[in-house]
Design a protein around this motif. Sequence first.
Motif, mmCIF file in Angstrom:
data_model
loop_
_atom_site.group_PDB
_atom_site.id
_atom_site.type_symbol
_atom_site.label_atom_id
_atom_site.label_comp_id
_atom_site.label_asym_id
_atom_site.label_seq_id
_atom_site.Cartn_x
_atom_site.Cartn_y
_atom_site.Cartn_z
ATOM 1 N N UNK A 22 5.713 -15.041 -3.418
ATOM 2 C CA UNK A 22 6.251 -14.994 -2.167
ATOM 3 C C UNK A 22 5.176 -14.318 -1.206
ATOM 4 N N UNK A 23 4.177 -13.556 -1.651
ATOM 5 C CA UNK A 23 3.204 -12.736 -0.702
ATOM 6 C C UNK A 23 1.859 -13.638 -0.630
ATOM 7 N N UNK A 24 1.895 -14.868 -1.187
ATOM 8 C CA UNK A 24 0.729 -15.662 -1.285
ATOM 9 C C UNK A 24 0.120 -15.811 -0.026
ATOM 10 N N UNK A 25 -1.226 -15.634 0.186
ATOM 11 C CA UNK A 25 -2.105 -15.643 1.490
ATOM 12 C C UNK A 25 -1.954 -14.369 2.243
ATOM 13 N N UNK A 26 -1.466 -13.345 1.705
ATOM 14 C CA UNK A 26 -1.514 -11.967 2.282
ATOM 15 C C UNK A 26 -2.540 -11.214 1.633
ATOM 16 N N UNK A 27 -3.269 -10.403 2.203
ATOM 17 C CA UNK A 27 -4.283 -9.256 1.817
ATOM 18 C C UNK A 27 -3.411 -8.041 1.307
ATOM 19 N N UNK A 28 -4.338 -7.649 0.230
ATOM 20 C CA UNK A 28 -3.874 -6.206 -0.389
ATOM 21 C C UNK A 28 -4.682 -5.571 -0.887
ATOM 22 N N UNK A 29 -4.721 -4.152 -1.336
ATOM 23 C CA UNK A 29 -5.736 -3.459 -1.635
ATOM 24 C C UNK A 29 -5.449 -2.971 -3.310
ATOM 25 N N UNK A 30 -6.390 -2.983 -4.108
ATOM 26 C CA UNK A 30 -6.130 -2.574 -5.245
ATOM 27 C C UNK A 30 -6.051 -1.027 -5.287
ATOM 28 N N UNK A 31 -5.118 -0.359 -5.740
ATOM 29 C CA UNK A 31 -4.929 1.238 -5.717
ATOM 30 C C UNK A 31 -5.111 1.654 -7.170
ATOM 31 N N UNK A 32 -4.776 0.917 -8.268
ATOM 32 C CA UNK A 32 -5.041 1.433 -9.517
ATOM 33 C C UNK A 32 -5.202 0.229 -10.642
ATOM 34 N N UNK A 33 -5.681 0.456 -11.825
ATOM 35 C CA UNK A 33 -5.938 -0.622 -12.750
ATOM 36 C C UNK A 33 -5.142 -0.091 -13.942
ATOM 37 N N UNK A 34 -4.143 -0.960 -14.390
ATOM 38 C CA UNK A 34 -3.088 -0.727 -15.502
ATOM 39 C C UNK A 34 -4.092 -1.120 -16.527
ATOM 40 N N UNK A 35 -4.288 -2.365 -16.878
ATOM 41 C CA UNK A 35 -5.021 -2.977 -17.959
ATOM 42 C C UNK A 35 -5.742 -4.100 -17.545
ATOM 43 N N UNK A 36 -6.598 -4.984 -18.471
ATOM 44 C CA UNK A 36 -7.338 -5.979 -17.901
ATOM 45 C C UNK A 36 -6.633 -7.067 -17.201
#
Length: 100
Positions: A22-36
């Motif tokens: 539902x959020x397709x096309x919106x920008x976001x920031x990666x704050x943590x890496x859970x796994x690969x």
Amino acid sequence: MSERKGPAAFDIGRICVKIAGREAGRKCVIVDIINEKFVLVTGPKSLTGVKRRRANVKHLEPTPLKINIPKGASDEEVLKALQEANLIEEMKKQVKPIFR
């Protein structure tokens, strides 16, 4: 061995575009890496409408933009880093997602 798209394409502080859901096309920031396969992203919601959540890397398109934030940064820290990098207006712009 896990294969990744490009060298550290999904790293903390990387600005991405959501290409599914539902959020397709919106920008976001990666704050943590859970796994690969999964990362923790935030818009923050007050800025882009993307709430803090786990996201599959297959649903993200990394951009060349990156901000300097610590691992697990709060939404306030992310907003402050975006202001310092003059990326607030850039984050508000919605993108037509490119499907692979």
